[in-house]
Design a protein around this motif. Structure first.
Motif, PDB file in Angstrom:
ATOM      1  N   CYS A  11       0.856  -1.190   0.000  1.00  0.00           N
ATOM      2  CA  CYS A  11       0.000   0.000   0.000  1.00  0.00           C
ATOM      3  C   CYS A  11       0.897   1.246   0.000  1.00  0.00           C
ATOM      4  O   CYS A  11       1.520   1.567   1.005  1.00  0.00           O
ATOM      5  CB  CYS A  11      -0.920  -0.009   1.230  1.00  0.00           C
ATOM      6  SG  CYS A  11      -1.846   1.529   1.442  1.00  0.00           S
ATOM      7  N   LEU A  13       0.092   4.414  -0.233  1.00  0.00           N
ATOM      8  CA  LEU A  13      -0.399   5.483   0.640  1.00  0.00           C
ATOM      9  C   LEU A  13       0.002   5.208   2.090  1.00  0.00           C
ATOM     10  O   LEU A  13       0.387   6.122   2.824  1.00  0.00           O
ATOM     11  CB  LEU A  13      -1.917   5.616   0.526  1.00  0.00           C
ATOM     12  CG  LEU A  13      -2.458   6.110  -0.809  1.00  0.00           C
ATOM     13  CD1 LEU A  13      -3.980   6.071  -0.809  1.00  0.00           C
ATOM     14  CD2 LEU A  13      -1.961   7.507  -1.117  1.00  0.00           C
ATOM     15  N   PRO A  73      -2.672  12.580   1.239  1.00  0.00           N
ATOM     16  CA  PRO A  73      -1.378  12.046   0.799  1.00  0.00           C
ATOM     17  C   PRO A  73      -0.408  13.154   0.386  1.00  0.00           C
ATOM     18  O   PRO A  73       0.793  12.951   0.380  1.00  0.00           O
ATOM     19  CB  PRO A  73      -1.726  11.158  -0.400  1.00  0.00           C
ATOM     20  CG  PRO A  73      -3.183  10.906  -0.304  1.00  0.00           C
ATOM     21  CD  PRO A  73      -3.779  12.052   0.456  1.00  0.00           C
TER      22      PRO A  73
END
Length: 94
Positions: A11, A13, A73
């Motif tokens: 992942c 993020l 983000p």
């Protein structure tokens, strides 16, 4: 400040948020990473939501996990630190 980050391998993020949390210098952060692929209940709860960040709030009756707003983000390390500082100050005022 004790934080929990729900994440999973691969992942991007999640990895980005963890890297930014590791770079924060003005707050003492105890970061626990929870891989949602290791428990079915975590996977069901967070599979579409990760990264999920929680603050562990100590209480006389036991610690309570409180969901924190999901940082963008694009947020810088400084912006992330400022967001966490607000929660740290709330703890300190109690």
């Amino acid at each position: 400040m004790r934080l929990i980050l729900y994440s999973k391998p691969g992942c991007h993020l999640c990895e980005g948020l963890q890297e930014k949390l590791d770079q924060i210098q003005n707050l003492e952060i105890d970061l626990e990473i929870r891989d949602i692929t290791t428990r079915e209940d975590w996977f069901q709860a967070y599979q579409y939501e990760i990264p999920v960040l929680l603050r562990v709030n100590p209480q006389p009756t036991g610690a309570v996990e409180e969901l924190l707003p999901r940082p963008s983000p694009r947020a810088s390390v400084t912006q992330l630190e400022q967001m966490l500082q607000k929660y740290w100050l709330v703890d300190q005022s109690k």
